[in-house]
Structures are given as structure tokens and as C-alpha cells.
Design a protein around this motif. Structure first.
Motif, PDB file in Angstrom:
ATOM      1  N   VAL B  10       0.784  -0.964  -0.015  1.00  0.00           N
ATOM      2  CA  VAL B  10       0.249   0.127   0.181  1.00  0.00           C
ATOM      3  C   VAL B  10       0.576   1.477  -0.046  1.00  0.00           C
ATOM      4  O   VAL B  10       0.593   2.499   0.187  1.00  0.00           O
ATOM      5  N   CYS B  12       3.550   2.653   2.256  1.00  0.00           N
ATOM      6  CA  CYS B  12       2.851   3.464   3.277  1.00  0.00           C
ATOM      7  C   CYS B  12       4.179   3.593   3.533  1.00  0.00           C
ATOM      8  O   CYS B  12       4.572   3.623   4.980  1.00  0.00           O
ATOM      9  N   ALA B  14       6.544   2.383   5.692  1.00  0.00           N
ATOM     10  CA  ALA B  14       7.207   1.484   7.054  1.00  0.00           C
ATOM     11  C   ALA B  14       8.836   1.488   6.558  1.00  0.00           C
ATOM     12  O   ALA B  14       9.633   1.501   7.039  1.00  0.00           O
ATOM     13  N   ALA B  51      10.494  -7.069   6.382  1.00  0.00           N
ATOM     14  CA  ALA B  51       8.947  -7.452   6.737  1.00  0.00           C
ATOM     15  C   ALA B  51       8.902  -7.783   7.969  1.00  0.00           C
ATOM     16  O   ALA B  51       7.700  -8.297   8.248  1.00  0.00           O
ATOM     17  N   GLU B  52       9.441  -7.544   9.239  1.00  0.00           N
ATOM     18  CA  GLU B  52       9.072  -7.379  10.120  1.00  0.00           C
ATOM     19  C   GLU B  52       8.478  -6.465  10.493  1.00  0.00           C
ATOM     20  O   GLU B  52       7.668  -6.171  11.615  1.00  0.00           O
ATOM     21  N   ILE B  53       8.016  -4.959   9.143  1.00  0.00           N
ATOM     22  CA  ILE B  53       7.781  -3.688  10.339  1.00  0.00           C
ATOM     23  C   ILE B  53       6.909  -3.641   8.948  1.00  0.00           C
ATOM     24  O   ILE B  53       5.447  -2.854   8.919  1.00  0.00           O
ATOM     25  N   CYS B  54       6.295  -4.622   7.654  1.00  0.00           N
ATOM     26  CA  CYS B  54       5.073  -4.693   6.829  1.00  0.00           C
ATOM     27  C   CYS B  54       4.030  -4.306   7.391  1.00  0.00           C
ATOM     28  O   CYS B  54       4.056  -5.664   7.983  1.00  0.00           O
ATOM     29  N   PRO B  55       2.891  -4.033   7.209  1.00  0.00           N
ATOM     30  CA  PRO B  55       2.107  -3.898   7.498  1.00  0.00           C
ATOM     31  C   PRO B  55       0.687  -4.099   6.904  1.00  0.00           C
ATOM     32  O   PRO B  55      -0.799  -4.722   7.012  1.00  0.00           O
ATOM     33  N   ASN B  69       4.772 -12.940   6.297  1.00  0.00           N
ATOM     34  CA  ASN B  69       3.838 -12.241   6.879  1.00  0.00           C
ATOM     35  C   ASN B  69       2.487 -13.025   6.215  1.00  0.00           C
ATOM     36  O   ASN B  69       1.967 -12.449   5.629  1.00  0.00           O
ATOM     37  N   SER B  73      -1.504 -13.687  10.760  1.00  0.00           N
ATOM     38  CA  SER B  73       0.013 -13.190  11.152  1.00  0.00           C
ATOM     39  C   SER B  73       0.475 -12.229  11.661  1.00  0.00           C
ATOM     40  O   SER B  73       0.397 -11.810  12.705  1.00  0.00           O
ATOM     41  N   LEU B  74      -0.335 -10.765  10.807  1.00  0.00           N
ATOM     42  CA  LEU B  74      -0.824  -9.825  11.571  1.00  0.00           C
ATOM     43  C   LEU B  74      -1.374  -9.470  12.410  1.00  0.00           C
ATOM     44  O   LEU B  74      -1.541  -8.331  13.130  1.00  0.00           O
ATOM     45  N   THR B  75      -2.565 -10.162  11.964  1.00  0.00           N
ATOM     46  CA  THR B  75      -4.252  -9.555  12.815  1.00  0.00           C
ATOM     47  C   THR B  75      -3.786 -10.561  14.102  1.00  0.00           C
ATOM     48  O   THR B  75      -4.453 -10.372  15.178  1.00  0.00           O
TER      49      THR B  75
END
Ligand code: SF4
Ligand code: SF4
Lengths: 468, 92
Positions: B10, B12, B14, B51-55, B69, B73-75
Motif C-alpha cells: 500500500v 506506506c 514503513a 518484512a518485520e515492519i510491513c503492515p 507474513n 500472522s499480522l491480525t
């Protein structure tokens, strides 16, 4: 609010209820990256038709942002504040954020600087904020209990790793509280925003309010969750509901007790421009800004003159009516039984006056009128025709939506109103009133309240009289 | 060894400032990783920083096209529990 703080925020539209009628701010959208995920946020931020925090239509470089700020400050002498609020977190984009402040301070040293942050990177940034003369910091604090936090923040990015769940919330909370205390030590004004999420942190926020006050926050702003499926946020998609206006007001009243509480917040976009409640961002796209000719010194002079005039006006007002500070504390004083019950009224206002045609108002200020005076308790957005994306959908007609947004109000004050909305409002138990056009809002609200009192419409029920 | 960003990105920002090798480009219509520069952060960081910060679940993949991810895994909500959790949240 203590006198010293009142003076510091006297021309900040977001911090002073009185100032928000007169002063304007601009949010510079220079800070895209973020280091946490909130369930109410969607990181796909560019939608021109939405108005809520975290949304912008163009991301700016520091140079562009300063160019735009100077153009706005030349065109709108009310401009007093430049804030950086995203669309991500300003402190996760420190080079871009501080470069913007540095460049702006050279050209327009009179503008106050402020940032809004989630707090995770705050302790490490406090010295830098102080060095750049940042006057105000807003921290969004939704909890002080990691178990509550785990339901709001699925993860944070911390020391090179993604940390999840309760552990993540615990780190975030610790950093926020530490940062808040450090700001207080440095004498930087800290305001706390909290998002009220029914069934998650609504009860807990009473405790949060006490805790942040103890740590030195000077203002607490309780905001309703904004969650719509079409925004694509986790809460929106999962059907998490927003609080009703009545639930929000009850919580605000409960937290108000002994702390300054803010009721005029509009939950702006991260690139908002102008007075609160009237976004003029579209007049200042980068394309238009590039074409403008600006005389910086003349613009600065106009701003200073404007501010002096407003200060004089407010001073006379204050001398005439020595009342409570702009951000009113809620008092439960004993009342005589025949003074009439409090009434909620909606006002289509602009610059402190009953100004707008009902059908043109984008928002209504909500006042509670009682024998104690008129108190601003919030604002509600009027429904708008959305010309955007077809998916947004027009579920019910706009008038019905607006009437629903005004639930709980017994009168609506505006400069004019059409026949059909008049009838529909009356049918919904909300009395339209166009007789106070161009009068100061609070005078008009009290005049209507006294008319209702004289007409015998404000008699308390027997039960209420016993409690009073 | 290299990661790639796919179209669910998206934009973003980050990931961009975190890459120790300057491998991430703010490309259009979505961000991109310059394959020649990406080392998967080996030797520099404890884990691939982007990959650690990607939302966004699935936006960053490895050479086998596997998402770093994966869904859920993120929600924190595995796909099979999605419907049940939605009912719980909607009842608040
Ligand atoms: S894995 Fe590491 S080196 Fe490769 S693009 Fe991501 S941050 Fe850069
Ligand atoms: S963090 Fe993910 S979504 Fe954001 S720009 Fe990088 S790849 Fe795209």
C-alpha cells in the motif's frame, strides 16, 4: 486551566475552545511511516473523500510542506499553528519532520509547531522536540493495561523486531507513559487523545484519564472510534461499533471531574488546512501553491495584526463576562428545583456566530444549555453527499442521516432552513430555529433556552427534582 | 537470496528507511526491492527489516513466492477463526 497554560494555548485552535473560532491550523503531511498497527487504522491512506485522522491526499517533502505552509499563512491570517500528524507517525520520520520545522522557523518564526504521536518513539525524541521549540505534543493513549492494549494493537515494531500481543502493548504503554513524564519535565505541553472503543476500553478510559493527568497531561481529548467497513480498517471490517453520542458524552462527563477536557475536536485529516470544521485543503494543492507569489514579511505583519485584534476582542469579552476558562470543567453544583432542566441544542455555526443555512452546514456544534450557561459538549457531522467511489453507497437519504446524527438535541439553530427539513426535524422532535442568525452562538443558545423555560417546557420530572 | 514486494503493497513507506542496504525503492504503482542489493538483512539485522515492519500480510515474498507474513500472522487471527471472532467483535 491554570492562567499560564491558558495564555500558551490562547491562539491554538486545537487546544483552546475559544481560539478554535478564530485561529486556523495546517497539518503538513510529511510523515508517512509508522511503527505500530492500530486496529482502527488502515495504512492505505490516500482517499480524498474521507475525513478522519491518518488520511491525506498527497504526501509532501519538507520543502513542499514549508512552501505550502507559507502560502496558507499568507492567504489565511488566522493561521497560527503548523502541526505534523502523519499520515504515519512524525517521530518515525524524524529527518522529514524536523527538516520541516527547521525550514519553517526560518521563514515564519511566529507559527507554533506541534506533533501528534503514538508515543513509541517519544522518549528518544524529546530532546530533539525541545531543540526545535515544539510547543505542543499530542500522544494517543488508549490504555494503561496491556490486556486492554492487546485488543487494540496487534503488533509494534521495536528494536528491529515485530513484537505482538500483550508484550507489544506493554512496551508501547511504558514508552508512552515515560514520554509523557519527560515532556512535562521539559515544560512541553502534552495533550492526550484517547479513542473510545465500546467493549474494549470504554470503562478503562476513566482510569487512563486519571493516570495521564497525574503524569502531567494538561488536556484530555476523548474521541469516538470511527469504524466503517469501507475504510478497510480491522475494526471496520470486523463490525466493531462506534460509541453513540450519548455514550461518548457520558464518558466525557465522568472523566471531566477535575481535569480539562476537550470537546471541540474534529478528528481532522492529517493534511487538514484552515479553521477547525472547514477544511480548505483543496485550495492549496501543491500545484496551486507552486503558482502563488508570496510576500513573507507582509504576510507575517498581517498575522500579527490579526492576532492582536483577536486578543483585544477576547480580553474585552472576558472582562465583560468573567466566566469559566475556555475549556470548561464540569461541575455538579446543587441546583434549585425550578431552574429548568438542561437541553442539548445543535448550532450551524461559523466563527462563533449562528451563521449557516441548515442544508449547507457540514457540521453542527452541540451545546448543553442550562441555568449555568451554554457549554460546548462536542460536534456532530452532517451527512454529506459523497461524490467518490461508488462503493461508499448511499444507504439512507442524507436528511434522515443528519437528523439521526442530531439525536438527543431538542433544537437546531441555523441562519436559514428549507421547508422540508423543517417539517422532518419537527417530526423528529427537534425544533428548528432561524431567528438568531448572525448572533454569537452562546447568546443565541441561551436565548432559545430561556424561551423554552418561559414556555414551561423545561420543568423537571418529580424524580429529577428529588435528585437535584 | 532476495525478497520482493508484490502488488498488495500500500506504499506506506514503513520499510524504506529501515533497509540497511538501501535496496527499497519508492516505485510506482507500488514499492520495489532492488534484487541485487537485498541480502535479506543477513549479518546486519536480526531479521529482514522490511518484512518485520510491513503492515500488509502477503506483500513481501521470498524467492519461492512464499509470503513472509502469511494470512493471519499480522491480525493475530488465523483464517479459520475469522468468522467466529467477527461475531464476537460485532456483538460488543
Ligand atoms: S530484507 Fe533487508 S536488505 Fe532486503 S530489502 Fe528488506 S530490509 Fe532491505
Ligand atoms: S512496508 Fe509493506 S506496504 Fe509499506 S511500503 Fe513497504 S512493502 Fe509496501
Amino acid at each position: 486551566m491554570p492562567e499560564a497554560i491558558r495564555r500558551q494555548v490562547a491562539d491554538h485552535p486545537c487546544y483552546s475552545e475559544q481560539a478554535h473560532h478564530h485561529f486556523a491550523r495546517m497539518h503538513a503531511a510529511v510523515a508517512p511511516a509508522c511503527n505500530i498497527q492500530c486496529h482502527y487504522c488502515n495504512r492505505k491512506y490516500d482517499c480524498a473523500n474521507e475525513s478522519r485522522p491518518g488520511v491525506v491526499s498527497e504526501l509532501l517533502s519538507p520543502e513542499q510542506a514549508v512552501r505550502k505552509a507559507l502560502a496558507v499563512a499568507a492567504a489565511i491570517p488566522q493561521m497560527s499553528v503548523l502541526g505534523i500528524a502523519g499520515p504515519g507517525d512524525p517521530l518515525v520520520n524524524p529527518e522529514r519532520t524536523f527538516a520541516t520545522f527547521r525550514l519553517l522557523a526560518e521563514k515564519a518564526p511566529d507559527l507554533k509547531l506541534c506533533v501528534s504521536t503514538n508515543g513509541l518513539a517519544l522518549p528518544d525524541a524529546v530532546s530533539e522536540l525541545a531543540r526545535h521549540n515544539v510547543a505542543h505534543v499530542t500522544i494517543t493513549i488508549n490504555c494503561i493495561d496491556p490486556d486492554v492494549g492487546a485488543q487494540i494493537y496487534p503488533w509494534i515494531f521495536w528494536q528491529g523486531r515485530r513484537v505482538r500481543g500483550r508484550e507489544a502493548a506493554a512496551i508501547l504503554i511504558e514508552q508512552q507513559q515515560k514520554g509523557l513524564a519527560m515532556l512535562a519535565e521539559r515544560g512541553i505541553l502534552a495533550k492526550v487523545n484517547s479513542v473510545m472503543i465500546p467493549g474494549v476500553n470504554d470503562r478503562h478510559l476513566v482510569e487512563v484519564s486519571k493516570a495521564v493527568k497525574a503524569k502531567g497531561a494538561f488536556l484530555h481529548n476523548l474521541m469516538p472510534l470511527i469504524a466503517e467497513a469501507e475504510h478497510g480498517t480491522f475494526y471496520g471490517v470486523m463490525g466493531q461499533r462506534s460509541p453513540t453520542p450519548a455514550e461518548l458524552k457520558a464518558l466525557q462527563d465522568e472523566c471531566a471531574g477535575d481535569m480539562a477536557l476537550m470537546r471541540h475536536c474534529r478528528q481532522c485529516r492529517a493534511d487538514a488546512v484552515g479553521l477547525l470544521g472547514e477544511d480548505r485543503g483543496a485550495e492549496f494543492t501543491m500545484e496551486k501553491v507552486e503558482a502563488m507569489e508570496i510576500d513573507f514579511d507582509a504576510a507575517l505583519q498581517r498575522r500579527l495584526e490579526f492576532r492582536a485584534a483577536v486578543a483585544a476582542e477576547l480580553e474585552t469579552k472576558r472582562e465583560r463576562a468573567p466566566q469559566a476558562s475556555p475549556v470548561t470543567l464540569h461541575r455538579r453544583a446543587p441546583r434549585p428545583a425550578d431552574d429548568g432542566r438542561p437541553v442539548l441544542m445543535a448550532v450551524a455555526a461559523k466563527r462563533g456566530l449562528v451563521f449557516e443555512h441548515f442544508g449547507h452546514a457540514r457540521e453542527f456544534l452541540i451545546y448543553e444549555a442550562s441555568a449555568a450557561g451554554a457549554k460546548l459538549i462536542g460536534h456532530r457531522r452532517a451527512a454529506q453527499y459523497c461524490f467518490g467511489d461508488a462503493e461508499c453507497g448511499e444507504a439512507e437519504d442524507v436528511l434522515a442521516q443528519t437528523i439521526r446524527a442530531l439525536a438527543g438535541c431538542e433544537a437546531v439553530l441555523c441562519s436559514r432552513i428549507g421547508w422540508e427539513p423543517w417539517r422532518e426535524l419537527e417530526a423528529a422532535g427537534i425544533q428548528p430555529n432561524g431567528e438568531h442568525a448572525m448572533e454569537p452562538v452562546e447568546d443565541a443558545v441561551m436565548a432559545v433556552w430561556r424561551e423554552m423555560l418561559a414556555a414551561g417546557r423545561l420543568v423537571r420530572s418529580v424524580a429529577e427534582q428529588r435528585c437535584a | 537470496m532476495t525478497l520482493a514486494i508484490i502488488e498488495s503493497c500500500v506504499n506506506c513507506w514503513a520499510c524504506e528507511p529501515l533497509c540497511p542496504n538501501g535496496a527499497i525503492v519508492a516505485a510506482e504503482p507500488f514499492f520495489a526491492i532492488e534484487a541485487a542489493k537485498c541480502t535479506e538483512c543477513l549479518g546486519d539485522r536480526p531479521a529482514p527489516q522490511c518484512a518485520e515492519i510491513c503492515p500488509v500480510e502477503g506483500a513481501i515474498v521470498n524467492e519461492l513466492d512464499e509470503p513472509l507474513n502469511p494470512p493471519g500472522s499480522l491480525t493475530g487471527i488465523p483464517p479459520e477463526r475469522w468468522a467466529a471472532v467477527r461475531r464476537e467483535i460485532a456483538a460488543r
